[in-house]
Write a protein that holds these residues in place. Structure first.
Motif, PDB file in Angstrom:
ATOM      1  N   THR A  23       0.848  -1.256  -0.021  1.00 50.24           N
ATOM      2  CA  THR A  23      -0.092   0.152  -0.071  1.00 50.24           C
ATOM      3  C   THR A  23       0.810   1.319  -0.050  1.00 50.24           C
ATOM      4  O   THR A  23       1.890   1.337   0.555  1.00 50.24           O
ATOM      5  CB  THR A  23      -0.861   0.056   1.276  1.00 50.24           C
ATOM      6  OG1 THR A  23      -0.189  -0.145   2.236  1.00 50.24           O
ATOM      7  CG2 THR A  23      -2.028  -1.001   1.292  1.00 50.24           C
ATOM      8  N   ASN A  24       0.461   2.306  -0.866  1.00 49.67           N
ATOM      9  CA  ASN A  24       1.202   3.654  -0.671  1.00 49.67           C
ATOM     10  C   ASN A  24       0.315   4.524   0.494  1.00 49.67           C
ATOM     11  O   ASN A  24      -0.784   4.789   0.328  1.00 49.67           O
ATOM     12  CB  ASN A  24       0.786   4.288  -2.070  1.00 49.67           C
ATOM     13  CG  ASN A  24       0.995   3.431  -3.246  1.00 49.67           C
ATOM     14  OD1 ASN A  24       1.802   2.277  -3.018  1.00 49.67           O
ATOM     15  ND2 ASN A  24       0.661   3.845  -4.299  1.00 49.67           N
ATOM     16  N   ASP A  25       1.177   5.032   1.220  1.00 48.22           N
ATOM     17  CA  ASP A  25       0.849   6.238   1.868  1.00 48.22           C
ATOM     18  C   ASP A  25       2.118   7.147   2.332  1.00 48.22           C
ATOM     19  O   ASP A  25       3.187   6.647   2.740  1.00 48.22           O
ATOM     20  CB  ASP A  25       0.475   5.620   3.295  1.00 48.22           C
ATOM     21  CG  ASP A  25      -0.123   6.781   4.351  1.00 48.22           C
ATOM     22  OD1 ASP A  25      -0.716   7.636   3.702  1.00 48.22           O
ATOM     23  OD2 ASP A  25      -0.320   6.464   5.435  1.00 48.22           O
ATOM     24  N   PRO A  26       2.259   8.430   1.921  1.00 48.65           N
ATOM     25  CA  PRO A  26       0.813   9.214   1.171  1.00 48.65           C
ATOM     26  C   PRO A  26       0.891   8.879  -0.236  1.00 48.65           C
ATOM     27  O   PRO A  26       1.459   7.897  -0.782  1.00 48.65           O
ATOM     28  CB  PRO A  26       1.232  10.642   1.244  1.00 48.65           C
ATOM     29  CG  PRO A  26       2.777  10.438   1.310  1.00 48.65           C
ATOM     30  CD  PRO A  26       3.071   9.103   1.963  1.00 48.65           C
ATOM     31  N   THR A  27      -0.166   9.411  -0.948  1.00 48.79           N
ATOM     32  CA  THR A  27      -0.674   9.033  -2.353  1.00 48.79           C
ATOM     33  C   THR A  27       0.481   9.418  -3.259  1.00 48.79           C
ATOM     34  O   THR A  27       1.199  10.492  -3.203  1.00 48.79           O
ATOM     35  CB  THR A  27      -1.846   9.871  -2.764  1.00 48.79           C
ATOM     36  OG1 THR A  27      -2.915   9.614  -2.082  1.00 48.79           O
ATOM     37  CG2 THR A  27      -2.032   9.735  -4.153  1.00 48.79           C
ATOM     38  N   ARG A  28       0.810   8.643  -3.949  1.00 47.90           N
ATOM     39  CA  ARG A  28       1.899   8.719  -5.231  1.00 47.90           C
ATOM     40  C   ARG A  28       1.245   8.416  -6.574  1.00 47.90           C
ATOM     41  O   ARG A  28       0.264   7.674  -6.760  1.00 47.90           O
ATOM     42  CB  ARG A  28       3.076   7.672  -4.594  1.00 47.90           C
ATOM     43  CG  ARG A  28       3.725   7.878  -3.535  1.00 47.90           C
ATOM     44  CD  ARG A  28       4.663   6.829  -2.874  1.00 47.90           C
ATOM     45  NE  ARG A  28       5.739   6.888  -3.773  1.00 47.90           N
ATOM     46  CZ  ARG A  28       6.717   5.677  -3.318  1.00 47.90           C
ATOM     47  NH1 ARG A  28       6.382   4.678  -2.655  1.00 47.90           N
ATOM     48  NH2 ARG A  28       7.833   5.839  -4.292  1.00 47.90           N
ATOM     49  N   TRP A  29       2.344   8.898  -7.659  1.00 48.13           N
ATOM     50  CA  TRP A  29       1.856   8.823  -8.870  1.00 48.13           C
ATOM     51  C   TRP A  29       2.837   7.492  -9.203  1.00 48.13           C
ATOM     52  O   TRP A  29       3.771   7.677  -9.936  1.00 48.13           O
ATOM     53  CB  TRP A  29       2.104  10.022  -9.701  1.00 48.13           C
ATOM     54  CG  TRP A  29       1.635   9.779 -11.026  1.00 48.13           C
ATOM     55  CD1 TRP A  29       1.288   8.797 -11.783  1.00 48.13           C
ATOM     56  CD2 TRP A  29       1.209  11.015 -11.945  1.00 48.13           C
ATOM     57  NE1 TRP A  29       0.809   9.116 -13.115  1.00 48.13           N
ATOM     58  CE2 TRP A  29       0.871  10.321 -13.257  1.00 48.13           C
ATOM     59  CE3 TRP A  29       1.606  12.397 -11.712  1.00 48.13           C
ATOM     60  CZ2 TRP A  29       0.401  11.163 -14.319  1.00 48.13           C
ATOM     61  CZ3 TRP A  29       0.890  12.967 -12.846  1.00 48.13           C
ATOM     62  CH2 TRP A  29       0.544  12.636 -14.208  1.00 48.13           C
ATOM     63  N   GLY A  30       2.328   6.299  -9.186  1.00 49.18           N
ATOM     64  CA  GLY A  30       2.921   5.210  -9.579  1.00 49.18           C
ATOM     65  C   GLY A  30       3.016   5.223 -11.372  1.00 49.18           C
ATOM     66  O   GLY A  30       2.133   5.725 -11.979  1.00 49.18           O
ATOM     67  N   ALA A  31       4.320   4.852 -11.836  1.00 52.60           N
ATOM     68  CA  ALA A  31       4.251   4.945 -13.220  1.00 52.60           C
ATOM     69  C   ALA A  31       4.894   3.366 -13.884  1.00 52.60           C
ATOM     70  O   ALA A  31       3.924   2.772 -14.022  1.00 52.60           O
ATOM     71  CB  ALA A  31       5.632   6.075 -13.467  1.00 52.60           C
ATOM     72  N   GLY A  32       6.289   3.685 -13.934  1.00 51.91           N
ATOM     73  CA  GLY A  32       6.476   2.209 -14.542  1.00 51.91           C
ATOM     74  C   GLY A  32       6.926   1.175 -13.412  1.00 51.91           C
ATOM     75  O   GLY A  32       6.819   1.287 -12.273  1.00 51.91           O
ATOM     76  N   CYS A  33       7.020  -0.014 -13.856  1.00 55.30           N
ATOM     77  CA  CYS A  33       7.090  -1.352 -12.814  1.00 55.30           C
ATOM     78  C   CYS A  33       7.707  -2.594 -13.451  1.00 55.30           C
ATOM     79  O   CYS A  33       7.434  -2.493 -14.540  1.00 55.30           O
ATOM     80  CB  CYS A  33       5.554  -1.586 -11.956  1.00 55.30           C
ATOM     81  SG  CYS A  33       4.356  -2.095 -13.224  1.00 55.30           S
ATOM     82  N   SER A  34       8.471  -3.215 -12.719  1.00 50.32           N
ATOM     83  CA  SER A  34       9.061  -4.436 -13.240  1.00 50.32           C
ATOM     84  C   SER A  34       9.149  -5.550 -12.139  1.00 50.32           C
ATOM     85  O   SER A  34       9.806  -4.965 -10.954  1.00 50.32           O
ATOM     86  CB  SER A  34      10.327  -4.276 -14.033  1.00 50.32           C
ATOM     87  OG  SER A  34      10.186  -3.876 -15.438  1.00 50.32           O
TER      88      SER A  34
END
Length: 586
Positions: A184-195
C-alpha cells in the motif's frame, strides 16, 4: 554551455544535474531538439510484414478513457497507460489486459481496466467482471510475473493513487492482495513504470516501481502563464513539479514484500521523473540491472552489485542524457539486439522535435548513442511512446517500432504540424547497422493516425509472427495483425524456471542461426508501461536450424543445439525441452 556525454564520464549524476538549466514552477518538458538526419533514397527492398488493425472486429470495442477529448487541464490527463499480452489461463494463447483512466469530472460507466480472453479464432471475449478485475482510476503501467511461483501469471498495476497487486487464483479469477502483500502507498503517489525482477537471485520475484511526479489536484498550477509550448498555453509539468521517488520491494517468499529502497541504494539516486522500467542483465554478469526512462531529467541505470545493493550509473554508461549532454523527455523503452552482436541494446522514445535514441551495448553495459549513424534520427515530428526492438518480417534482423500521440491536443488548432494523432512508425532493419523508416509501406494499421500510448508485442493468433496491441486514448485499442508474406523461418522459446523464478524473468537467451547471434531477454515491462508476450520470438530468415543458449536467472547456463524451426520450444530449467502446454497453431 553544452557538455558532451563523454565529458560527464568522471562526474556523478548529481553533478550532471547541477549543470543543467534551473527548473521553475510553470515549466513543461525538456526542450532538447535534434536536427533530423537527412533521408536517403528508399532501398527498394520489399517489406513482407503488413499490419491491419482488427481491434474492433476482434471484440476490443471498449474505449480507453483518459482525460479530456479536446483539451487537458492537468498533466494527469495526458500521460496515459499501458497494456499487456498475458496467458492468464495457461491455454497457450495470449489473452489481453488493458489499463484505463478516467476524467476529472467523473468516470464514465465504461471506464475500467479490461481483461479479454482469447477465443482462439481471432476474437476475444471480455471477462473483466468474471475475473474480478473491474477497477476505475488513473491507471498507468502494468507488469506481469508469477510472484508466488504457483504457475499462474500475476498482475501488478500502477496508479496515480494506490497501486494494485492482483494474484492469479488459477481458476480464471484474480484477487486484489495489495494490502496483504504490504504494497500500500501512503501518502498518495503517482505510480508509473514497474517491473518484477529477481535482483538477489533467490528464486522469488521482487518488484521495482518508478514514480512520476508528486502531484496534487488541489494545488496543481493551472494551464497558461509560463506553462506554454511554442507560445501556446498548455498544462504544467513535469518540470516545475516535485519529482517522484522510486521503490524496490523485496519478495519475502511468503506472499509479502518489504520496501528495501534505502538499503538497496535506490532511494539515494537523484530524484527524476520516472517512467518505463526495464529490468535485464545489461552487463552480462548474471545479475539483473534496472533501467528507468525518465521524462525531462536524466534517465537512470541501476547496476547490480551482487550483494542486494545497486549503484546508479546512467550518465557514466551513456544512457542518461542526449549525446550532446542534455536532458530528454524519456518515455518508452525497447530492448533487443538490433545488430546481432549478442548484446542487449536499448531504444528510448522522446518528445516532438527530438530524435528517439538508439543505444548500442558493448556487452559490458556501456552504451554508445548510434541514433544518427543508424539513421533512426530521420524522424523528429512526433511525441513518441511505446517502442520495441522486434523482428517484424522474420528476416533475422530485429526492426524498431514505435507509436505516437501528442500530449497537447489544443496545439494542433494553431500548429497543425503537431497533430494530436500520429501514425505508428516502423524502422526496417537493413542489416548493415542502419534502418529505413516505413509508414504506409507497413500497412494501414501502421499508417492510420491515433493518439497512442502503450503497446505490447506478441503472437495472439499463434501463426509465427509478431502482432502488436496498442492503447489509443479515448478510442478502442488497436490490434495490429501481422499478415506476413513470404516463407521466412522462426522459432519461439518459452522458459519455465525451477531454481529460478517460475516466469524465468531476467533470463537472457542467445539464438545462433546462419552465422548470426541474437540476444533477447524475458522482461516484465518494456515499451511504454506495457508487458509483452513472454515467449521469445526469433525470426530466422532462411536458416533451417538454430542453436539456443539460455542464461537462467539462477546462474545456470544451458545450451541446446539443432532445434527445429517454425515451432514453439518450451525449455524447463535443468530438464531441457518439455511438452508445450496448450500450444497449437490452428
Amino acid at each position: 554551455m553544452i557538455y558532451s556525454r563523454r565529458s560527464f564520464m568522471g562526474l556523478s549524476l548529481g553533478s550532471a544535474i547541477a549543470l543543467s538549466a534551473p527548473r521553475l514552477i510553470g515549466q513543461t518538458v525538456a526542450t532538447h531538439q535534434a536536427t533530423p538526419v537527412p533521408r536517403q533514397a528508399p532501398s527498394g527492398r520489399p517489406f513482407n510484414a503488413h499490419f491491419v488493425d482488427i481491434g474492433a472486429a476482434a471484440g476490443l470495442t471498449a474505449p480507453t478513457i483518459y482525460g479530456g477529448l479536446e483539451t487537458n487541464k492537468y498533466i494527469l490527463e495526458s500521460v496515459g497507460c499501458g497494456c499487456a499480452f498475458i496467458d492468464y489461463d495457461n491455454d497457450g494463447w495470449m489473452d489481453i489486459f488493458l489499463l484505463c483512466g478516467t476524467r476529472l469530472d467523473g468516470a464514465p460507466d465504461d471506464a475500467t481496466n479490461r481483461l479479454y480472453k482469447n477465443n482462439r479464432d481471432g476474437t476475444f471475449t471480455d471477462v473483466t467482471e468474471k475475473a474480478g478485475l473491474h477497477a476505475t482510476g488513473w491507471a498507468s503501467g502494468v507488469c506481469i510475473g508469477d510472484y508466488n511461483n504457483d504457475g499462474f501469471e500475476d498482475l501488478f498495476c500502477t496508479y496515480f493513487g494506490q497501486n494494485k497487486l492482483y494474484r492469479n487464483n488459477g481458476d480464471g479469477t484474480f484477487t486484489d492482495v495489495t494490502q496483504a502483500a504490504g504494497l500500500t502507498n501512503d501518502p498518495t503517489r503517482w505510480g508509473a513504470g514497474c517491473s518484477f525482477l529477481d535482483y538477489n537471485r533467490d528464486g522469488h520475484l521482487d518488484l521495482f516501481v518508478s514514480n512520476y511526479v508528486h502531484f496534487n489536484l488541489e494545488h496543481a498550477p493551472p494551464p497558461g502563464g509560463s506553462c506554454n509550448w511554442k507560445g501556446i498555453p498548455v498544462e504544467c509539468g513535469p518540470l516545475g513539479l516535485p519529482t517522484g521517488h522510486h521503490s524496490l520491494y523485496r519478495n519475502n517468499g511468503d506472499g509479502t514484500f518489504t520496501d528495501v529502497s534505502q538499503q538497496a541504494g535506490i532511494a539515494q539516486a537523484t530524484k527524476c521523473y520516472g517512467m518505463t522500467v526495464v529490468a535485464a542483465d545489461l552487463d552480462e554478469d548474471g545479475w539483473t540491472d534496472i533501467y528507468v526512462a525518465c521524462d525531462s531529467t536524466p534517465s537512470l541505470l541501476f547496476m547490480n552489485n551482487h550483494d542486494g545493493t545497486f549503484r546508479e550509473e546512467g550518465v557514466l554508461r551513456g544512457v542518461a542524457l542526449s549525446d550532446d549532454g542534455e536532458e530528454q523527455a524519456g518515455m518508452g523503452v525497447g530492448i533487443g539486439d538490433y545488430d546481432l552482436e549478442g548484446h542487449l541494446d536499448l531504444f528510448k522514445t522522446h518528445f516532438a522535435d527530438d530524435a528517439n535514441a538508439l543505444y548500442h551495448n558493448d556487452g559490458k553495459g556501456n552504451f554508445d548513442d548510434v541514433t544518427s549513424s543508424s539513421r533512426v534520427g530521420v524522424e523528429t515530428r512526433y511525441v513518441c511512446w511505446g517502442a520495441g526492438i522486434v523482428d517484424l518480417d522474420n528476416d533475422g534482423h530485429p526492426d524498431l517500432f514505435m507509436v505516437t500521440g501528442n500530449v497537447y491536443p489544443e496545439v494542433e488548432r494553431t500548429l497543425p504540424q503537431y497533430p494530436k494523432k500520429g501514425p505508428r512508425v516502423v524502422f526496417r532493419n537493413l542489416g548493415n547497422g542502419t534502418f529505413e523508416e516505413l509508414i504506409d509501406a507497413a500497412g494501414p494499421g501502421v499508417a492510420q493516425p491515433h493518439c497512442s500510448r502503450g503497446c505490447a508485442f506478441g503472437d495472439f493468433d499463434n501463426d509465427g509472427d509478431i502482432d502488436i496491441l496498442v492503447i489509443n486514448l479515448n478510442e478502442n485499442p488497436s490490434l495490429l495483425r501481422n499478415d506476413l508474406a513470404g516463407k521466412q523461418n522462426w522459432i519461439k522459446v518459452k522458459l519455465e524456471g525451477v531454481k529460478s523464478n517460475r516466469s524465468a524473468i531476467g533470463a537472457r537467451v542467445l539464438a545462433r542461426y546462419g552465422g548470426k547471434t541474437q540476444a533477447q531477454c524475458i522482461v516484465s515491462q518494456s515499451s511504454f508501461y506495457s508487458s509483452n508476450d513472454p515467449r521469445l520470438h526469433f525470426g530466422l530468415g532462411n536458416s533451417t536450424s538454430v542453436a539456443v543458449e539460455v542464461h537462467w536467472p539462477s546462474g545456470l547456463v544451458e545450451s541446446f543445439k539443432s532445434l527445429p524451426v517454425n515451432e514453439l520450444i518450451t525449455l524447463k530449467e535443468g530438464l531441457g525441452p518439455v511438452p508445450n502446454r496448450g500450444w497449437s497453431k490452428t
